[in-house]
Design an enzyme around this catalytic site. Structure first.
Site, mmCIF file in Angstrom:
data_model
loop_
_atom_site.group_PDB
_atom_site.id
_atom_site.type_symbol
_atom_site.label_atom_id
_atom_site.label_comp_id
_atom_site.label_asym_id
_atom_site.label_seq_id
_atom_site.Cartn_x
_atom_site.Cartn_y
_atom_site.Cartn_z
ATOM 1 C CE1 TYR A 1 -3.493 2.565 0.329
ATOM 2 C CE2 TYR A 1 -2.210 3.455 2.318
ATOM 3 C CZ TYR A 1 -3.209 3.619 1.400
ATOM 4 O OH TYR A 1 -4.001 4.681 1.745
ATOM 5 C CB SER B 1 -2.981 11.980 6.832
ATOM 6 O OG SER B 1 -4.296 11.581 5.738
ATOM 7 C CB THR C 1 -4.821 17.120 -0.559
ATOM 8 O OG1 THR C 1 -3.623 17.086 0.597
ATOM 9 C CG2 THR C 1 -4.520 16.173 -1.342
ATOM 10 N NE ARG D 1 -3.420 5.180 -4.940
ATOM 11 C CZ ARG D 1 -3.715 5.610 -3.670
ATOM 12 N NH1 ARG D 1 -3.816 4.814 -2.784
ATOM 13 N NH2 ARG D 1 -4.230 6.803 -3.555
ATOM 14 C CE LYS E 1 0.601 16.292 -0.603
ATOM 15 N NZ LYS E 1 0.053 14.970 -0.873
ATOM 16 C CG HIS F 1 -1.642 11.910 -3.932
ATOM 17 N ND1 HIS F 1 -2.414 12.670 -3.627
ATOM 18 C CD2 HIS F 1 -1.679 10.862 -3.037
ATOM 19 C CE1 HIS F 1 -3.145 12.312 -2.564
ATOM 20 N NE2 HIS F 1 -2.618 11.135 -2.113
ATOM 21 N NE ARG G 1 -0.404 6.556 -2.329
ATOM 22 C CZ ARG G 1 -0.114 5.351 -1.944
ATOM 23 N NH1 ARG G 1 0.946 4.840 -2.275
ATOM 24 N NH2 ARG G 1 -0.883 4.811 -0.950
HETATM 25 C C1 LIG Z 1 0.820 5.482 1.727
HETATM 26 C C2 LIG Z 1 0.597 7.008 1.328
HETATM 27 C C3 LIG Z 1 -0.574 7.565 1.871
HETATM 28 C C4 LIG Z 1 -0.732 8.993 1.452
HETATM 29 N N1 LIG Z 1 -1.945 9.465 1.964
HETATM 30 C C5 LIG Z 1 -2.092 10.902 1.940
HETATM 31 C C6 LIG Z 1 -2.965 11.631 2.351
HETATM 32 O O1 LIG Z 1 -3.899 11.037 3.147
HETATM 33 N N2 LIG Z 1 -3.073 12.979 2.043
HETATM 34 C C7 LIG Z 1 -2.324 13.373 1.321
HETATM 35 O O2 LIG Z 1 -2.383 14.599 0.816
HETATM 36 N N3 LIG Z 1 -1.409 13.012 0.379
HETATM 37 C C8 LIG Z 1 -1.164 11.732 0.755
HETATM 38 N N4 LIG Z 1 -0.272 11.100 0.267
HETATM 39 C C9 LIG Z 1 0.697 11.608 -0.814
HETATM 40 C C10 LIG Z 1 1.827 12.201 0.149
HETATM 41 O O3 LIG Z 1 1.680 13.324 0.907
HETATM 42 C C11 LIG Z 1 3.125 12.661 -0.885
HETATM 43 O O4 LIG Z 1 2.423 13.736 -1.723
HETATM 44 C C12 LIG Z 1 3.679 11.814 -1.613
HETATM 45 O O5 LIG Z 1 3.822 10.382 -0.693
HETATM 46 C C13 LIG Z 1 5.142 12.167 -2.233
HETATM 47 O O6 LIG Z 1 5.639 11.034 -2.960
HETATM 48 P P1 LIG Z 1 6.734 10.394 -2.436
HETATM 49 O O7 LIG Z 1 6.253 9.428 -1.070
HETATM 50 O O8 LIG Z 1 7.367 9.364 -3.634
HETATM 51 O O9 LIG Z 1 7.845 11.111 -1.792
HETATM 52 C C14 LIG Z 1 0.237 9.481 0.539
HETATM 53 C C15 LIG Z 1 1.078 8.918 0.086
HETATM 54 C C16 LIG Z 1 1.396 7.750 0.471
HETATM 55 C C17 LIG Z 1 2.904 6.933 0.047
#
Ligand SMILES: Cc1cc2nc3c(=O)[nH]c(=O)nc-3n(C[C@H](O)[C@H](O)[C@H](O)COP(=O)(O)O)c2cc1C
Length: 383
Positions: A24, A106, A155, A164, A251, A275, A278
């Site tokens: 995940y 978050s 966000t 995913r 964001k 993101h 993702r």
């Molecule tokens: C497991 C996971 C959960 C995430 N959950 C959120 C979230 O709840 N809110 C949000 O704005 N971004 C979320 N993100 C995105 C991160 O804030 C960030 O943009 C991203 O991880 C950056 O990429 P990197 O992990 O390759 O550095 C999530 C990312 C991951 C990997």
């Protein structure tokens, strides 16, 4: 195992976590092209070595939204962080505070706002999603304010969740998911005892508090899918800007036109982000999206960037391309899963050292010295 980088922490997290959680975190959407390019495009940014520049008084510090940071970074909002380590959000917030950078909580955290802020010595940042249930949004903002939080990260790149594929295969979702997760937990006893047993309750703390009953992990995917709001537009955000008096950061920006809209809207900052690859697979990597955005809005608001940052060298690259600071996502989560608060502190030490080396060898004494001049111009064939 020997740990000397974020990559080592990824391997350590892979060993520690049940596969449904590791996949995940580690996975992206669809064919994961954008996720891979976040890393490879950043690695392709060539730094320009300069020598004999006397950088003995090197300073990695910067200022963001009225606060001094030890390095130009903050921890990104990551959902379910309390599943990767025991009360993980609290541990990560404390690590960030000790290392002099902000932690972002978050919306879909395990630990609620009050628990994390209550156990952090400094104000954390809070991230909010655009959700259909505006009552929840209002409630979350009120609670964040009451807890003493001033910086809001909003966000906007999830009006609908991207698919995913890994989650369906790993047991995060898909057939017999609950049984598969149980079997995986049993075969990862360190995690099962530390987080599975001692890290309870495992609900979405902020949502449970609002609804008045626990929102379990099983409800998570469904709740998210049903609550993201595709009808959102800039106009709908106005009430939040009016309501929130502290800095507001948008964001999920990848286009210079959207960055200009954020300036017009009155945002204090943006995060150039896909993101972590993702959401929409095939969009630009952050490394490629950042320079034209910086050209369009640099100086009008703070520019943060994330997606693919795995080292202090990557921080230097993003800053040289126009970011005021970066967000660390998976990098800190791997360290947290592997080593808790100490793991995150150690990762931040490693990244600071890497940043120092990058600054020393590009001849930068201060963060403001990292500019486009710190990047090597490549011949077009290396493009
Ligand atoms: C497991 C996971 C959960 C995430 N959950 C959120 C979230 O709840 N809110 C949000 O704005 N971004 C979320 N993100 C995105 C991160 O804030 C960030 O943009 C991203 O991880 C950056 O990429 P990197 O992990 O390759 O550095 C999530 C990312 C991951 C990997």
């Amino acid at each position: 195992m020997i740990i000397s980088s974020a990559t080592d922490y990824r391997e350590a997290a892979r060993r520690r976590l049940p596969p449904f959680l590791f996949q995940y975190i580690d996975g992206g959407s669809y064919a994961e092209q954008t996720m891979r390019r976040n890393i490879s495009d950043l690695a392709d940014i060539a730094l320009r070595q300069r020598i004999l520049k006397n950088v003995s008084a090197l300073n990695t510090g910067t200022e963001l939204f009225g606060r001094k940071l030890n390095i130009p970074a903050a921890l990104a909002p990551v959902g379910l962080t309390g599943m990767y380590a025991r009360r993980g959000e609290v541990q990560a917030a404390r690590a960030a505070a000790r290392k002099g950078i902000p932690f972002t909580l978050s919306t879909v955290s395990v630990c609620p706002i009050e628990e994390v802020q209550g156990r952090s010595p400094v104000p954390i940042w809070f991230q909010l999603y655009v959700l259909k249930d505006r009552g929840f949004m209002k409630n979350a903002l009120e609670r964040a304010k009451a807890a003493g939080i001033t910086t809001l990260v909003f966000t906007v790149d999830m009006p609908t969740p991207g698919a995913r594929y890994r989650d369906a295969h790993s047991g995060m979702s898909g057939p017999n998911a609950a049984i598969r997760r149980y079997v995986q937990a049993m075969t990862h006893p360190i995690w099962a005892w530390d987080v599975g047993v001692r890290g309870r309750p495992h609900d979405l703390g902020n949502i449970s508090r609002y609804r008045g009953n626990p929102t379990k992990l099983e409800d998570y995917i469904g709740w998210l899918a049903n609550n993201f709001d595709p009808s959102i537009s800039w106009k709908d955000l106005e009430w939040i800007r009016d309501y929130w008096d502290g800095p507001m950061v948008i964001k999920g920006i990848l286009d210079p036109k959207d960055a200009k809209d954020a300036v017009r809207f009155g945002a204090d900052g943006i995060v150039v982000s896909n993101h972590g690859g993702r959401q929409l697979d095939g969009v630009l990597s952050s490394a490629r999206a950042l320079p034209p955005i910086a050209e369009a809005v640099k100086g009008e608001l703070k520019i943060l960037a994330d997606s693919g940052i795995r080292s202090g060298l990557d921080i230097a690259r993003m800053v040289a391309m126009g970011a005021d600071a970066v967000l660390l996502g998976r990098a800190f989560v791997y360290a947290l899963a592997a080593g808790g608060q100490k793991g995150v502190e150690n990762l931040l030490d490693i990244m600071e050292k890497e940043l120092r080396v990058a600054m020393t060898l590009t001849g930068a004494s201060a963060i403001s010295d990292l500019t486009s001049e710190s990047l090597a111009r490549l011949a077009p064939e290396f493009g």
